[in-house]
Design a protein around this motif. Structure first.
Motif, PDB file in Angstrom:
ATOM      1  N   ARG A 295      24.819  52.298  76.538  1.00 39.66           N
ATOM      2  CA  ARG A 295      25.481  52.416  77.842  1.00 39.66           C
ATOM      3  C   ARG A 295      26.988  52.518  77.615  1.00 39.66           C
ATOM      4  NH1 ARG A 295      27.495  48.550  81.400  1.00 39.66           N
ATOM      5  NH2 ARG A 295      26.670  46.861  80.101  1.00 39.66           N
ATOM      6  N   PRO A 296      27.594  53.662  77.964  1.00 40.03           N
ATOM      7  CA  PRO A 296      29.017  53.838  77.655  1.00 40.03           C
ATOM      8  C   PRO A 296      29.901  52.954  78.528  1.00 40.03           C
ATOM      9  CG  PRO A 296      28.229  55.662  78.997  1.00 40.03           C
ATOM     10  CD  PRO A 296      27.019  54.824  78.663  1.00 40.03           C
ATOM     11  N   LEU A 297      30.814  52.238  77.901  1.00 41.47           N
ATOM     12  CA  LEU A 297      31.830  51.472  78.616  1.00 41.47           C
ATOM     13  C   LEU A 297      33.154  52.216  78.614  1.00 41.47           C
ATOM     14  CD1 LEU A 297      31.008  47.942  77.143  1.00 41.47           C
ATOM     15  CD2 LEU A 297      30.117  48.988  79.230  1.00 41.47           C
ATOM     16  N   LEU A 298      33.363  53.048  77.604  1.00 39.53           N
ATOM     17  CA  LEU A 298      34.535  53.907  77.519  1.00 39.53           C
ATOM     18  C   LEU A 298      34.155  55.095  76.648  1.00 39.53           C
ATOM     19  CD1 LEU A 298      37.515  54.179  78.356  1.00 39.53           C
ATOM     20  CD2 LEU A 298      38.122  53.027  76.215  1.00 39.53           C
ATOM     21  N   HIS A 299      34.123  56.276  77.238  1.00 40.75           N
ATOM     22  CA  HIS A 299      33.707  57.475  76.509  1.00 40.75           C
ATOM     23  C   HIS A 299      34.770  57.887  75.487  1.00 40.75           C
ATOM     24  CE1 HIS A 299      29.945  58.931  78.281  1.00 40.75           C
ATOM     25  NE2 HIS A 299      30.367  58.423  79.428  1.00 40.75           N
TER      26      HIS A 299
ATOM     27  N   PRO B 141      39.459  56.186  71.540  1.00 41.51           N
ATOM     28  CA  PRO B 141      38.487  55.140  71.215  1.00 41.51           C
ATOM     29  C   PRO B 141      37.287  55.174  72.147  1.00 41.51           C
ATOM     30  CG  PRO B 141      40.706  54.237  71.341  1.00 41.51           C
ATOM     31  CD  PRO B 141      40.772  55.623  71.886  1.00 41.51           C
ATOM     32  N   GLY B 142      36.126  54.874  71.591  1.00 45.09           N
ATOM     33  CA  GLY B 142      34.905  54.781  72.384  1.00 45.09           C
ATOM     34  C   GLY B 142      34.307  53.387  72.290  1.00 45.09           C
ATOM     35  N   ILE B 143      33.840  52.863  73.418  1.00 48.16           N
ATOM     36  CA  ILE B 143      33.166  51.559  73.459  1.00 48.16           C
ATOM     37  C   ILE B 143      31.809  51.780  74.108  1.00 48.16           C
ATOM     38  CG2 ILE B 143      33.283  49.162  74.243  1.00 48.16           C
ATOM     39  CD1 ILE B 143      36.300  49.470  74.526  1.00 48.16           C
ATOM     40  N   ILE B 144      30.749  51.324  73.466  1.00 48.30           N
ATOM     41  CA  ILE B 144      29.403  51.569  73.972  1.00 48.30           C
ATOM     42  C   ILE B 144      28.542  50.320  73.806  1.00 48.30           C
ATOM     43  CG2 ILE B 144      28.749  52.636  71.748  1.00 48.30           C
ATOM     44  CD1 ILE B 144      26.817  54.427  73.388  1.00 48.30           C
ATOM     45  N   ASP B 145      27.845  49.933  74.864  1.00 45.75           N
ATOM     46  CA  ASP B 145      26.931  48.790  74.807  1.00 45.75           C
ATOM     47  C   ASP B 145      25.596  49.275  74.236  1.00 45.75           C
ATOM     48  OD1 ASP B 145      24.947  46.812  75.508  1.00 45.75           O
ATOM     49  OD2 ASP B 145      26.376  45.991  76.959  1.00 45.75           O
TER      50      ASP B 145
END
Length: 470
Positions: free
Chosen positions: A329-333, A346-350
């Motif tokens: 689940r993307p928090l920041l693409h 930067p990318g953040i993904i759950d």
């Protein structure tokens, strides 16, 4: 037959920065083998003073070298300057480490005899360095190897040959003989030739697990050649309940996104308990959005420059998409801000709901979030990897940290500090796929000389008291 050339391009602009011929590995080894004995025969104090001259040379050339690092590997100048300062500081640390870890020791052996332990250099050492810390990582091996009396063949990454050549020129200007420290310019073939050559007595490697495993396999049947492997990590950063959530978010950013995530010590997995998750994300996602991405030698200085090349940026984008497809689940693409250049946000993904999370080192600004119910589950998840380089706990009590430290498998374990925080006086290395139990940094001296035990008397004295006919 035309000369084979290696060309280095600036990742931030795509422009050519440097070009040079591939080295003749045989000639380099022959020259080193002819020179190392004379270098080893010099008094230790002479070698130390020569290396201190190298540190002074670095300080004189510091700004030019920092700019070269920034241009060649895309590291912002503020980071590159810190790297040059760290290299200059490595000399005194290496001198102290050599005295502490490989200094001469004498013991009483009874009846006029003494026992001694001294150390000898191995001979000719190959140092293979990464692009991510093109000065600091290799010099962490080169400096202690030279202090110990070895000759060094330094193969810089094929993505950072200009920095490698500039470093070696600094050693030469400081007085290290040209044959004692040489830059071996080239790609994988030159690296393979160095590793396999019988004239090389040891290999000191920093880089990817794939290359490190290949070196290990190649030399598995050759126990006489020392091998020290510093490889990467799928490093966990655990956050539990803390009142300092803004500080925790800043530590996460420092761990995951400094140097565009291109550090072996960078946090790859953010493991969060329920008491910290929502508040942390409220700080982390907006803070990450604010990070400036731009020209590493431009003004104002960005937090992140580009990753090393377009192929790397493409692979990172594909990896992020693969995690999404698997149920993340993307928090920041992640975004490619310039299609023709390797700038990637930067990318953040759950990835909590991905049933079989890939145990890979995604070498770039990708942070995977994993939600767990409590600290014990966080420790289990932190250990859910074949790697074992770095781990950190943010928040919690001293008792929590004690439990974390005792049960997490890693060579570096921090509390309320980034995963990237490692004292240059301390060992840097890991277990599992992160290394082969030969840590560098403050313990690099261990791999640069071997101990020799002696029992010594000033005159021969012996008799046979039993089992002899009268």
């Amino acid at each position: 037959m035309s000369e084979q050339l290696l060309i280095s391009f600036e990742p931030a602009s795509g422009e050519e920065l440097w070009r040079g011929a591939h080295s003749d590995v045989e000639a380099a080894i022959s020259a080193a083998r002819g020179a190392w004995a004379a270098w080893a025969a010099l008094p230790l104090g002479t070698r130390i003073e020569t290396l201190r001259s190298f540190a002074n040379e670095l300080r004189r050339e510091g700004e030019a070298l920092a700019e070269l690092i920034g241009r060649e590997v895309g590291k912002p100048l503020w980071e590159a300057r810190g790297e040059v300062d760290a290299v200059a500081g490595q000399v005194d640390i290496a001198v102290q480490a050599y005295a502490e870890r490989t200094g001469k020791k004498k013991f009483d052996a009874g009846v006029g005899a003494s026992a001694a332990v001294r150390h000898k250099p191995h001979g000719v050492m190959a140092v293979i360095g990464p692009f991510s810390a093109p000065a600091q990582a290799p010099c962490g091996h080169i400096v202690p190897a030279l202090i110990a009396g070895n000759a060094v063949l330094f193969k810089p990454s094929e993505k950072a040959p200009a920095v490698g050549e500039a470093l070696v020129a600094c050693f030469h200007r400081a007085g290290v003989p040209e044959a004692v420290i040489q830059a071996v310019i080239g790609g994988p073939e030159e690296g393979k030739a160095l590793v396999a050559h019988p004239g090389v007595d040891g290999v000191l490697f920093t880089g990817s697990v794939q290359v490190g495993l290949a070196i290990n396999r190649k030399l598995a049947a050759n126990p006489g050649k020392l091998v020290a492997l510093e490889m990467g990590g799928n490093n966990p950063l655990v956050v539990v309940e803390t009142p300092k959530l803004a500080d925790a978010a800043a530590l996460v950013v420092q761990s995951a996104f400094a140097c565009a995530g291109q550090r072996c010590t960078a946090a790859r997995r953010l493991i969060v308990t329920p008491g910290a998750h929502d508040g942390l994300m409220e700080h982390l996602v907006p803070l990450t959005r604010k990070l400036m991405l731009g020209d590493p030698v431009g003004e104002p200085q960005p937090f992140m420059g580009p990753v090393i090349d377009n192929d790397t940026a493409d692979r990172l984008a594909e990896s992020f998409l693969a995690l999404l497809t698997a149920g993340g689940r993307p928090l920041l693409h992640m975004r490619r801000s310039m299609p023709d250049l390797p700038f990637i946000t930067p990318g953040i993904i759950d990835v909590t709901d991905i049933p079989e999370r890939p145990d890979l080192e995604l070498f770039g600004p990708v942070l995977q979030v994993i939600r767990v119910p409590d600290l014990d589950a966080a420790i289990t998840e932190a250990n859910n990897t074949r790697f074992g380089l770095c781990a950190a706990l943010i928040g919690g009590s001293a008792e929590d940290y004690g439990r974390f430290w005792a049960n997490v498998r890693a060579g570096v374990i921090n509390w309320n500090s980034p995963t990237t925080a490692v004292s240059p006086k301390a060992p840097l290395g890991g277990i599992g796929l992160s290394g082969n139990h030969r840590p560098g940094a403050g313990y690099a001296a261990d791999a640069c000389a071997y101990p020799v035990a002696s029992t010594e008397l000033d005159q021969p004295r012996a008799s046979l008291g039993l089992g002899v006919r009268s």
